[in-house]
Design a protein around this motif. Structure first.
Motif, PDB file in Angstrom:
ATOM      1  N   THR A   1      -7.995  18.781  53.436  1.00 30.65           N
ATOM      2  CA  THR A   1      -8.247  18.890  51.994  1.00 30.65           C
ATOM      3  C   THR A   1      -9.397  19.842  51.710  1.00 30.65           C
ATOM      4  N   ASN A   2     -10.462  19.746  52.486  1.00 30.29           N
ATOM      5  CA  ASN A   2     -11.604  20.628  52.271  1.00 30.29           C
ATOM      6  C   ASN A   2     -11.282  22.071  52.639  1.00 30.29           C
ATOM      7  N   LEU A   3     -10.433  22.282  53.642  1.00 29.86           N
ATOM      8  CA  LEU A   3     -10.013  23.652  53.967  1.00 29.86           C
ATOM      9  C   LEU A   3      -9.319  24.290  52.764  1.00 29.86           C
ATOM     10  N   ILE A   4      -8.461  23.517  52.113  1.00 30.89           N
ATOM     11  CA  ILE A   4      -7.766  24.014  50.923  1.00 30.89           C
ATOM     12  C   ILE A   4      -8.776  24.306  49.809  1.00 30.89           C
ATOM     13  N   TYR A   5      -9.736  23.409  49.637  1.00 28.42           N
ATOM     14  CA  TYR A   5     -10.776  23.621  48.619  1.00 28.42           C
ATOM     15  C   TYR A   5     -11.559  24.905  48.887  1.00 28.42           C
ATOM     16  N   PHE A   6     -11.995  25.103  50.141  1.00 32.40           N
ATOM     17  CA  PHE A   6     -12.731  26.322  50.484  1.00 32.40           C
ATOM     18  C   PHE A   6     -11.890  27.565  50.194  1.00 32.40           C
ATOM     19  N   SER A   7     -10.612  27.488  50.513  1.00 32.66           N
ATOM     20  CA  SER A   7      -9.734  28.633  50.319  1.00 32.66           C
ATOM     21  C   SER A   7      -9.612  28.984  48.842  1.00 32.66           C
ATOM     22  N   LEU A   8      -9.375  27.986  47.990  1.00 30.33           N
ATOM     23  CA  LEU A   8      -9.168  28.243  46.562  1.00 30.33           C
ATOM     24  C   LEU A   8     -10.438  28.728  45.877  1.00 30.33           C
ATOM     25  N   THR A   9     -11.573  28.093  46.175  1.00 27.76           N
ATOM     26  CA  THR A   9     -12.813  28.503  45.513  1.00 27.76           C
ATOM     27  C   THR A   9     -13.264  29.883  45.971  1.00 27.76           C
ATOM     28  N   ASN A  10     -13.060  30.185  47.255  1.00 27.17           N
ATOM     29  CA  ASN A  10     -13.421  31.513  47.745  1.00 27.17           C
ATOM     30  C   ASN A  10     -12.521  32.573  47.132  1.00 27.17           C
ATOM     31  N   LEU A  11     -11.237  32.244  46.991  1.00 25.28           N
ATOM     32  CA  LEU A  11     -10.302  33.184  46.383  1.00 25.28           C
ATOM     33  C   LEU A  11     -10.661  33.420  44.920  1.00 25.28           C
ATOM     34  N   GLN A  12     -11.063  32.369  44.227  1.00 28.59           N
ATOM     35  CA  GLN A  12     -11.488  32.518  42.835  1.00 28.59           C
ATOM     36  C   GLN A  12     -12.645  33.511  42.736  1.00 28.59           C
ATOM     37  N   GLN A  13     -13.641  33.355  43.602  1.00 22.99           N
ATOM     38  CA  GLN A  13     -14.790  34.254  43.585  1.00 22.99           C
ATOM     39  C   GLN A  13     -14.383  35.689  43.901  1.00 22.99           C
ATOM     40  N   SER A  14     -13.452  35.841  44.840  1.00 21.66           N
ATOM     41  CA  SER A  14     -12.989  37.186  45.210  1.00 21.66           C
ATOM     42  C   SER A  14     -12.267  37.857  44.051  1.00 21.66           C
ATOM     43  N   LEU A  15     -11.440  37.097  43.351  1.00 23.03           N
ATOM     44  CA  LEU A  15     -10.697  37.658  42.228  1.00 23.03           C
ATOM     45  C   LEU A  15     -11.631  38.026  41.082  1.00 23.03           C
ATOM     46  N   TYR A  16     -12.642  37.219  40.833  1.00 22.59           N
ATOM     47  CA  TYR A  16     -13.615  37.539  39.795  1.00 22.59           C
ATOM     48  C   TYR A  16     -14.355  38.832  40.138  1.00 22.59           C
ATOM     49  N   ALA A  17     -14.727  38.967  41.416  1.00 23.97           N
ATOM     50  CA  ALA A  17     -15.455  40.169  41.836  1.00 23.97           C
ATOM     51  C   ALA A  17     -14.582  41.405  41.705  1.00 23.97           C
ATOM     52  N   THR A  18     -13.301  41.263  42.021  1.00 23.56           N
ATOM     53  CA  THR A  18     -12.374  42.396  41.950  1.00 23.56           C
ATOM     54  C   THR A  18     -12.158  42.841  40.520  1.00 23.56           C
ATOM     55  N   ASN A  19     -12.157  41.900  39.605  1.00 27.19           N
ATOM     56  CA  ASN A  19     -11.881  42.215  38.202  1.00 27.19           C
ATOM     57  C   ASN A  19     -13.163  42.324  37.378  1.00 27.19           C
ATOM     58  N   SER A  20     -14.156  43.036  37.915  1.00 29.65           N
ATOM     59  CA  SER A  20     -15.409  43.270  37.205  1.00 29.65           C
ATOM     60  C   SER A  20     -15.499  44.723  36.785  1.00 29.65           C
ATOM     61  N   ASP A  21     -16.316  45.005  35.744  1.00 30.88           N
ATOM     62  CA  ASP A  21     -16.461  46.382  35.299  1.00 30.88           C
ATOM     63  C   ASP A  21     -17.479  47.111  36.167  1.00 30.88           C
ATOM     64  N   SER A  22     -17.769  48.359  35.828  1.00 30.46           N
ATOM     65  CA  SER A  22     -18.641  49.188  36.649  1.00 30.46           C
ATOM     66  C   SER A  22     -20.065  48.662  36.738  1.00 30.46           C
ATOM     67  N   ASN A  23     -20.460  47.826  35.798  1.00 34.89           N
ATOM     68  CA  ASN A  23     -21.808  47.258  35.804  1.00 34.89           C
ATOM     69  C   ASN A  23     -21.870  45.915  36.543  1.00 34.89           C
ATOM     70  N   GLY A  24     -20.750  45.479  37.088  1.00 32.53           N
ATOM     71  CA  GLY A  24     -20.714  44.222  37.817  1.00 32.53           C
ATOM     72  C   GLY A  24     -20.409  43.023  36.955  1.00 32.53           C
ATOM     73  N   ALA A  25     -20.265  43.221  35.664  1.00 32.51           N
ATOM     74  CA  ALA A  25     -19.941  42.112  34.765  1.00 32.51           C
ATOM     75  C   ALA A  25     -18.433  41.871  34.765  1.00 32.51           C
ATOM     76  N   PRO A  26     -18.008  40.626  34.647  1.00 33.22           N
ATOM     77  CA  PRO A  26     -16.562  40.340  34.634  1.00 33.22           C
ATOM     78  C   PRO A  26     -15.870  41.059  33.479  1.00 33.22           C
ATOM     79  N   SER A  27     -14.717  41.620  33.756  1.00 32.55           N
ATOM     80  CA  SER A  27     -13.958  42.314  32.727  1.00 32.55           C
ATOM     81  C   SER A  27     -13.286  41.301  31.801  1.00 32.55           C
TER      82      SER A  27
END
Length: 417
Positions: free
Chosen positions: A272-298
């Motif tokens: 269960t915790n492996l799944i939790y780590f995977s989802l929360t890490n993926l959320q952070q990765s997607l937020y970082a990918t979808n940020s503008d040039s100043n680092g703020a979320p788009s």
């Protein structure tokens, strides 16, 4: 027309092999081996059972091949027996090998070298297990939860790309359940009816009694179980052994130290915790990918995040031999829904959690779990014989012997990264 590819899935428990055009592998045998006093390598369940006093040795650790001399013997056994126990010439058939997502560059290079230099195959590929399994279900986005003998892994895949930084694995898998079941059975009797060398007894118990016991007790709640010596023991008071996958430290095993889980070591946690780590890490990765040039979320980060997560969670693939235990897939899905409700309360994700299920019979479900990696690799390998898919396959997943001889290790690392 190219000859059908030989597909080999070297699991820690068994090796599955066959032609890519087969519906099921025609060779399923123990990945372990023995060496007799004359130096002969003994491979195959029947042959090993006839030599109980020899030591049983392994090919893989943490899901990865480490014994390359003996992997040559393992593949040779496949080529000698794949055609209804008749041999074939490895030079005439493409070869496909499955691999874990955490396979090392050194391993990839060595396996490729063995394929082209020892076996002189014309075409070779390393295909990642979760990707082949997901493609085999006709999906390119999904969450692959693979519970095998030695390793449990959680792998998110988006548009055919494995999200490596959000993928996690641990050793709390089928072999770990075996330790608990063996401890439980030994509390019931002093004699489990197995003799031979210590490693042979462990191997024989794993492939015989413990495997049978798991299949029966986890599915039908049996009250009495017959041991190898034909005696019976009452097991009606058994615990739910599957819980050990989710909470590994709940029940101690005598003389075995199980480390306390820590946040900096995801591999120390249960499923269960492996799944939790995977989802929360993926959320952070997607937020970082979808940020503008100043680092703020788009502005569209939430819409994109929700779209991807809904698709991911709507395609949860639960696979691996241990996942066949009755009730385990439902347990995972219920945990996943609870996780999304607790940790993603602002997004309506829980309703989107659905398991990918085979469209055929119950037996198909069993085979898909047991042989999912092999079947998925076959689907990709068959593209070699598909006129429209041949170039795609060669460009993306395969290396020819000529290209290997010209470009060597650089090509291997680029193609199988």
């Amino acid at each position: 027309m190219t000859s059908p590819a030989v597909v080999i899935d070297n699991g820690s428990y068994t090796t599955k092999a066959g032609f890519a055009t087969d519906d099921l592998p025609n060779l399923v045998f123990s990945s372990n081996y023995m060496i007799d006093k004359n130096g002969k390598v003994i491979i195959g369940d029947d042959e090993m059972l006839n030599n109980p006093n020899l030591e049983v040795m392994t090919l893989l650790d943490n899901g990865l091949v480490y014994n390359f001399d003996r992997i040559v013997d393992n593949w040779s056994y496949v080529y000698d027996n794949i055609d209804n126990n008749n041999g074939i010439d490895s030079k005439e058939y493409p070869l496909v090998i499955t691999e874990q997502t955490w396979n090392t560059n050194k391993n990839k290079t060595k396996l490729c070298q063995i394929a082209f230099e020892n076996f002189e195959v014309p075409i070779f590929s390393l295909i990642k297990n979760p990707l082949s399994q997901l493609y085999g279900c006709g999906k390119s986005t999904g969450l692959v939860i693979d519970i095998g003998a030695s390793v449990t892994s959680v792998t998110p895949i988006l548009d055919g790309i494995i999200q490596n930084k959000s993928s996690y694995h641990s050793k709390y898998a089928g072999d770990f359940l075996n330790l608990h079941i063996l401890n439980y059975l030994q509390s019931k009797t002093d004699n489990l009816g197995v003799s031979g060398s210590d490693s042979f007894k462990q191997w024989n118990l794993s492939h015989g009694l413990l495997s049978d016991y798991k299949n029966l007790s986890l599915s039908y709640q049996v009250k009495n179980y017959q041991l190898l010596n034909h005696s019976h023991i009452n097991v009606s008071d058994q615990r739910n052994h599957l819980e050990h996958l989710f909470d590994p430290i709940s029940f101690k095993i005598p003389n075995i130290s199980i480390p306390e889980p820590t946040l900096d070591k995801p591999e120390s946690h249960g499923l269960t915790n492996l799944i939790y780590f995977s989802l929360t890490n993926l959320q952070q990765s997607l937020y970082a990918t979808n940020s503008d040039s100043n680092g703020a979320p788009s502005q569209n980060r939430f819409a994109r995040f929700i779209e991807l997560f809904k698709t991911l969670l709507n395609n949860v693939l639960i696979t691996g031999g241990t996942s066949s235990a009755q009730g385990l897939p439902d347990h995972i899905i219920n945990d996943l829904r609870a996780l999304t409700q607790k940790f993603f309360p602002d997004y309506p994700f829980s309703y989107a959690v659905h398991q990918i299920r085979p469209t055929n019979s119950d037996n198909s479900d069993i085979w898909d779990r047991q042989f999912g990696s092999w079947l998925g690799a076959c689907n990709l390998a068959n593209m070699l014989n598909d006129e429209s898919g041949n170039k795609i396959a060669l460009d993306n997943w395969f290396i020819s012997k000529a290209d290997y001889e010209e470009l060597g290790e650089d090509l291997v690392l680029e193609k199988f990264k």
